[in-house]
Motif scaffolding. Sequence first.
Motif, PDB file in Angstrom:
ATOM      1  N   PRO A  28      64.933  20.200 116.883  1.00 44.81           N
ATOM      2  CA  PRO A  28      66.181  20.175 116.113  1.00 44.81           C
ATOM      3  C   PRO A  28      67.452  20.349 116.937  1.00 44.81           C
ATOM      4  CG  PRO A  28      64.520  21.523 115.025  1.00 44.81           C
ATOM      5  CD  PRO A  28      63.983  21.209 116.378  1.00 44.81           C
ATOM      6  N   ALA A  29      67.418  21.174 117.971  1.00 41.15           N
ATOM      7  CA  ALA A  29      68.650  21.458 118.720  1.00 41.15           C
ATOM      8  C   ALA A  29      68.291  22.030 120.083  1.00 41.15           C
ATOM      9  CB  ALA A  29      69.535  22.435 117.948  1.00 41.15           C
ATOM     10  N   VAL A  30      69.288  22.033 120.975  1.00 38.32           N
ATOM     11  CA  VAL A  30      69.088  22.591 122.309  1.00 38.32           C
ATOM     12  C   VAL A  30      70.299  23.438 122.682  1.00 38.32           C
ATOM     13  CG1 VAL A  30      70.081  20.590 123.480  1.00 38.32           C
ATOM     14  CG2 VAL A  30      68.488  22.055 124.721  1.00 38.32           C
ATOM     15  N   SER A  31      70.028  24.567 123.350  1.00 35.10           N
ATOM     16  CA  SER A  31      71.088  25.446 123.865  1.00 35.10           C
ATOM     17  C   SER A  31      71.089  25.373 125.385  1.00 35.10           C
ATOM     18  CB  SER A  31      70.865  26.898 123.420  1.00 35.10           C
ATOM     19  OG  SER A  31      70.850  27.004 122.018  1.00 35.10           O
TER      20      SER A  31
ATOM     21  N   VAL B  23      80.476  21.276 118.619  1.00 30.08           N
ATOM     22  CA  VAL B  23      79.398  21.914 119.387  1.00 30.08           C
ATOM     23  C   VAL B  23      79.326  23.394 119.021  1.00 30.08           C
ATOM     24  CG1 VAL B  23      78.696  22.569 121.711  1.00 30.08           C
ATOM     25  CG2 VAL B  23      79.567  20.275 121.272  1.00 30.08           C
ATOM     26  N   GLY B  24      78.101  23.925 118.908  1.00 32.06           N
ATOM     27  CA  GLY B  24      77.949  25.347 118.658  1.00 32.06           C
ATOM     28  C   GLY B  24      78.269  26.156 119.902  1.00 32.06           C
ATOM     29  N   LEU B  25      78.772  27.376 119.703  1.00 35.57           N
ATOM     30  CA  LEU B  25      79.112  28.262 120.820  1.00 35.57           C
ATOM     31  C   LEU B  25      78.418  29.603 120.602  1.00 35.57           C
ATOM     32  CD1 LEU B  25      82.902  27.419 121.070  1.00 35.57           C
ATOM     33  CD2 LEU B  25      81.180  26.875 122.777  1.00 35.57           C
ATOM     34  N   SER B  26      77.657  30.010 121.600  1.00 32.47           N
ATOM     35  CA  SER B  26      76.851  31.226 121.495  1.00 32.47           C
ATOM     36  C   SER B  26      77.250  32.208 122.588  1.00 32.47           C
ATOM     37  CB  SER B  26      75.365  30.869 121.629  1.00 32.47           C
ATOM     38  OG  SER B  26      74.569  32.037 121.663  1.00 32.47           O
ATOM     39  N   ILE B  27      77.362  33.487 122.230  1.00 32.56           N
ATOM     40  CA  ILE B  27      77.606  34.536 123.222  1.00 32.56           C
ATOM     41  C   ILE B  27      76.251  35.037 123.717  1.00 32.56           C
ATOM     42  CG2 ILE B  27      78.581  36.811 123.672  1.00 32.56           C
ATOM     43  CD1 ILE B  27      80.693  34.791 123.257  1.00 32.56           C
ATOM     44  N   ASP B  28      75.937  34.760 124.978  1.00 26.41           N
ATOM     45  CA  ASP B  28      74.652  35.132 125.561  1.00 26.41           C
ATOM     46  C   ASP B  28      74.678  36.596 125.983  1.00 26.41           C
ATOM     47  OD1 ASP B  28      72.083  34.745 126.396  1.00 26.41           O
ATOM     48  OD2 ASP B  28      72.630  33.986 128.372  1.00 26.41           O
ATOM     49  N   ASP B  29      73.530  37.260 125.876  1.00 24.56           N
ATOM     50  CA  ASP B  29      73.378  38.663 126.313  1.00 24.56           C
ATOM     51  C   ASP B  29      74.410  39.566 125.658  1.00 24.56           C
ATOM     52  OD1 ASP B  29      71.422  37.597 127.910  1.00 24.56           O
ATOM     53  OD2 ASP B  29      72.660  37.548 129.707  1.00 24.56           O
ATOM     54  N   PHE B  30      74.688  39.345 124.378  1.00 32.11           N
ATOM     55  CA  PHE B  30      75.714  40.146 123.704  1.00 32.11           C
ATOM     56  C   PHE B  30      75.269  41.609 123.641  1.00 32.11           C
ATOM     57  CE2 PHE B  30      78.005  41.855 120.026  1.00 32.11           C
ATOM     58  CZ  PHE B  30      79.293  41.486 120.362  1.00 32.11           C
ATOM     59  N   GLY B  31      76.230  42.491 123.900  1.00 35.46           N
ATOM     60  CA  GLY B  31      75.959  43.920 123.842  1.00 35.46           C
ATOM     61  C   GLY B  31      75.774  44.565 125.190  1.00 35.46           C
TER      62      GLY B  31
ATOM     63  N   GLY C 197      75.620  23.195 136.327  1.00 28.90           N
ATOM     64  CA  GLY C 197      75.859  23.270 134.888  1.00 28.90           C
ATOM     65  C   GLY C 197      75.987  21.901 134.250  1.00 28.90           C
ATOM     66  N   CYS C 198      76.743  21.007 134.897  1.00 25.21           N
ATOM     67  CA  CYS C 198      76.899  19.649 134.357  1.00 25.21           C
ATOM     68  C   CYS C 198      75.565  18.905 134.365  1.00 25.21           C
ATOM     69  CB  CYS C 198      77.946  18.883 135.164  1.00 25.21           C
ATOM     70  SG  CYS C 198      79.630  19.494 134.940  1.00 25.21           S
ATOM     71  N   TRP C 199      74.787  19.115 135.429  1.00 26.13           N
ATOM     72  CA  TRP C 199      73.462  18.481 135.475  1.00 26.13           C
ATOM     73  C   TRP C 199      72.589  18.997 134.338  1.00 26.13           C
ATOM     74  CZ3 TRP C 199      68.594  20.568 135.892  1.00 26.13           C
ATOM     75  CH2 TRP C 199      67.550  19.654 136.095  1.00 26.13           C
ATOM     76  N   SER C 200      72.616  20.314 134.093  1.00 24.41           N
ATOM     77  CA  SER C 200      71.799  20.896 133.027  1.00 24.41           C
ATOM     78  C   SER C 200      72.194  20.332 131.664  1.00 24.41           C
ATOM     79  CB  SER C 200      71.951  22.420 133.030  1.00 24.41           C
ATOM     80  OG  SER C 200      71.509  22.973 134.251  1.00 24.41           O
ATOM     81  N   LEU C 201      73.494  20.221 131.416  1.00 25.88           N
ATOM     82  CA  LEU C 201      73.958  19.650 130.147  1.00 25.88           C
ATOM     83  C   LEU C 201      73.448  18.222 129.973  1.00 25.88           C
ATOM     84  CD1 LEU C 201      77.667  20.806 129.711  1.00 25.88           C
ATOM     85  CD2 LEU C 201      75.840  21.082 128.052  1.00 25.88           C
ATOM     86  N   ARG C 202      73.636  17.428 131.001  1.00 24.66           N
ATOM     87  CA  ARG C 202      73.214  16.027 130.900  1.00 24.66           C
ATOM     88  C   ARG C 202      71.695  15.914 130.728  1.00 24.66           C
ATOM     89  NH1 ARG C 202      74.945  11.061 131.789  1.00 24.66           N
ATOM     90  NH2 ARG C 202      77.028  11.768 132.402  1.00 24.66           N
ATOM     91  N   GLU C 203      70.943  16.695 131.502  1.00 23.84           N
ATOM     92  CA  GLU C 203      69.483  16.616 131.441  1.00 23.84           C
ATOM     93  C   GLU C 203      68.971  17.062 130.069  1.00 23.84           C
ATOM     94  OE1 GLU C 203      65.504  16.054 132.507  1.00 23.84           O
ATOM     95  OE2 GLU C 203      67.402  15.246 133.270  1.00 23.84           O
ATOM     96  N   ALA C 204      69.573  18.114 129.498  1.00 24.49           N
ATOM     97  CA  ALA C 204      69.141  18.594 128.184  1.00 24.49           C
ATOM     98  C   ALA C 204      69.429  17.553 127.104  1.00 24.49           C
ATOM     99  CB  ALA C 204      69.842  19.911 127.856  1.00 24.49           C
TER     100      ALA C 204
ATOM    101  N   PRO D  29      74.268  14.038 117.675  1.00 15.68           N
ATOM    102  CA  PRO D  29      75.227  14.800 116.858  1.00 15.68           C
ATOM    103  C   PRO D  29      75.647  16.081 117.568  1.00 15.68           C
ATOM    104  CG  PRO D  29      73.317  14.100 115.560  1.00 15.68           C
ATOM    105  CD  PRO D  29      72.982  13.833 116.985  1.00 15.68           C
ATOM    106  N   ALA D  30      76.917  16.421 117.449  1.00 17.69           N
ATOM    107  CA  ALA D  30      77.430  17.614 118.135  1.00 17.69           C
ATOM    108  C   ALA D  30      76.723  18.873 117.662  1.00 17.69           C
ATOM    109  CB  ALA D  30      78.933  17.733 117.908  1.00 17.69           C
ATOM    110  N   THR D  31      76.288  18.901 116.401  1.00 14.49           N
ATOM    111  CA  THR D  31      75.623  20.094 115.866  1.00 14.49           C
ATOM    112  C   THR D  31      74.258  20.339 116.488  1.00 14.49           C
ATOM    113  OG1 THR D  31      74.822  18.700 114.052  1.00 14.49           O
ATOM    114  CG2 THR D  31      76.828  19.987 113.665  1.00 14.49           C
ATOM    115  N   HIS D  32      73.719  19.370 117.221  1.00 13.61           N
ATOM    116  CA  HIS D  32      72.427  19.545 117.879  1.00 13.61           C
ATOM    117  C   HIS D  32      72.559  20.207 119.254  1.00 13.61           C
ATOM    118  CE1 HIS D  32      70.207  16.242 115.371  1.00 13.61           C
ATOM    119  NE2 HIS D  32      70.863  17.105 114.627  1.00 13.61           N
ATOM    120  N   LEU D  33      73.782  20.516 119.658  1.00 14.16           N
ATOM    121  CA  LEU D  33      74.013  21.134 120.970  1.00 14.16           C
ATOM    122  C   LEU D  33      74.743  22.460 120.795  1.00 14.16           C
ATOM    123  CD1 LEU D  33      74.025  21.053 124.109  1.00 14.16           C
ATOM    124  CD2 LEU D  33      76.215  19.837 123.948  1.00 14.16           C
TER     125      LEU D  33
END
Length: 731
Positions: free
Chosen positions: A564-567, A626-634, A542-549, A594-598
């Motif tokens: 514009p942004a990456v999730s 930083v934006g926070l998204s709920i994945d696979d909601f529902g 996970g840390c590698w993915s964050l850094r690489e993105a 910028p934090a809004t781009h993540l």
Amino acid sequence: MWPPNDPQEEDRRRDELRLLSLAINETDRAVLVLDEHRRIVYTNRAFTVMFGYTRDEVLGKRPTEFLAGEHTDLATLQRIREKAWNKNAFNDETLFYRKDGREIWTSAHVNHVLDEKGNVQNLIVVFADMTETKQIQRLQRVVLEAVASNSSLREVADLLCRQVEAIAPEVVSSMILVDSEKRLRPLAGPSLPSSYSGAVNGLPIGKDAGSCGTAAYSGEPVCVADIETDWRWAPYKSLVLPYGLRACWSSPIKMRDGRVAGTFTFFFREKRGPSPLHKELVSACLHLCVLAIERDEAKRQIEQLSLYDSLTGLPNRTSLYGITNELLREIDEDEIAFFALDIDRFKDVNSTLGHSAGERILVETAARLKKLSQPSGIVCRTVGDSFVLVVPRCNASRASAMADKILRVLKEPIDTMDMRLSISASIGITLADDDSIPAQALIEQAMTALHQAKLAGRASYHFYHPEMNKLAQDRLLLGAALRNAISQGSLELYYQPQFRLKTLEFIGVEALLRWKDPELGNISPEQFIPLAEEIGQIEFIGCWSLREACRQLSIWRDQGIIVPAVSVNLSPSHFRSRNLPAFVSDLLEEYHMPATHLTIEITEGVMMDSHPESLEAVSQLHDIGVGLSIDDFGTGFSSLARLTRLPITELKLDRSFMRNFETDPGAQAVATAVIRIGQSLGMTVVAEGVETEAQAKLLTSLGCDAVQGYLYGRPMPSRDLEKWIATAVTS
């Protein structure tokens, strides 16, 4: 002799009276002059400052009439009154009250002024404010009582910090220990942000390790009046400056044997150094810290003798059964693994190299096993070269991975007797999923499996249940391949574009992890992500993915390629780490992003996790921006009440609802509900897995905000995305 009414004599007397008046009025001691009836005829300025009464309010009154209050000791008051009518000077300490009702401890010095006949003409009363001294004495008494009552060292340290902050509200205090590896271990800091304690934990002491690490290293107090500009704070100032902490004064806790056991620290909200009160407080606190640490160390030594192996420091057989039975009582749905381990041919070591070499091997083996078992496992030395490991939340596949790791780590050479020895071990494993079998029986099962491992040729492991061996073998190959892929950097991020549905504006990408093994081919994330969790590699991934993105987004920005942004997806285990918000913040700063781009995508499991550290991590990430998204909601069991309380910015409608979406009323109903929930809470709703124009059209009619899927773009490597942007987005 000066002639009567001599002008020079008059001038001298006037000057003397002026100087006397100046001395009395400018002192910080409160002064009263009483007449022969013990009533006030004069007060100085300090009296008004100390007690709040003006001179006109108290003239003609006796001091005890208005200074005594609810908690003034009556016996002390009576003693003062009796002494006041004698002719001898005296001192007394008394609790009095200010005009505003606040308590003030005073030391009163009383002198009698006699007339020519020897009668008392006046009394001179001088008050000194002892409140701070009494507060420090009370602090010492309260903390010593806690030490004597067998409170834990952490409880004592927390109490000490809170008592200090009650006396000096301008101070934020903390106590940090230094472990045997010369690393900082925060013990108490009730008013410090948890992110600071988490970031400091494990830092090595040194010449430029902030105030605490430097004080622990040098053994001398370190006062930093301006954290922002001090070089010792350069790597760490971002941990405290956002919380308004501007200065820091750290003092080493020196034990009687001269070693530095930790530091006691004051943070200030303004750029400054310590006041005299602060110095008195720290002097008292350092002594209390030494006493508390000594008491804790003595308790630990007693426990060590009765419950721990004297050679390795591990729990012994006596404590093993109690510890494991307690674990079994607390077992939930997860399994507990028991590992019985023997060092292969250990008797040969003792007989050929001697017992000193054998003890060196036992100590090193214990240290390695202890490190492997962290953070929740237990290691015991039962007898001779036999060890038992108990690991909670460990199913068959994780137990297999753990055994494999143990065998590999124990093979690493050990230096002893001017030579390097490589050892091997045999391991028996059994699993428990409830408390129906007592710990002793489970350990015996593991010992039986250990015997089978030895019969199989040593340097191997064997499960007590034979049918579990195949599962372990099936996972062994894939687990080894995954470890190799991580170490070789063979994992890769693919990027799937996302669009605003109404305008088809390109709004960003989701980073998706991919693994192609040279021999096994493409491995599905559904296969290797759970495996990574089982073998303890998911946080690294996970840390590698964050850094690489973040790195890739920075490269695109520098090349003029607009993404514009990456999730990025993170597993629930990441949110149990106190270091996650600081890690993300550092990445944003490193890549000037910028934090809004993540956006960080989390599962519904994180949302339902009530663990304080998980909730704190989510809150701190939101504070960063930083934006926070709920994945696979529902697809899970989300609580709508919890959803309204968490700072979620985005909901992702799971791709499973897109199957037969055009014709399935149930899927349409769920999609409609998710979109309405998101809209009502001000969240962006993103539909995943959109593959047809009909799905997109229906989602548009439902008011869905954004989409991603094969209709718009497949997940692709960064180089392919760059080509895609140059063509698809432009067109």
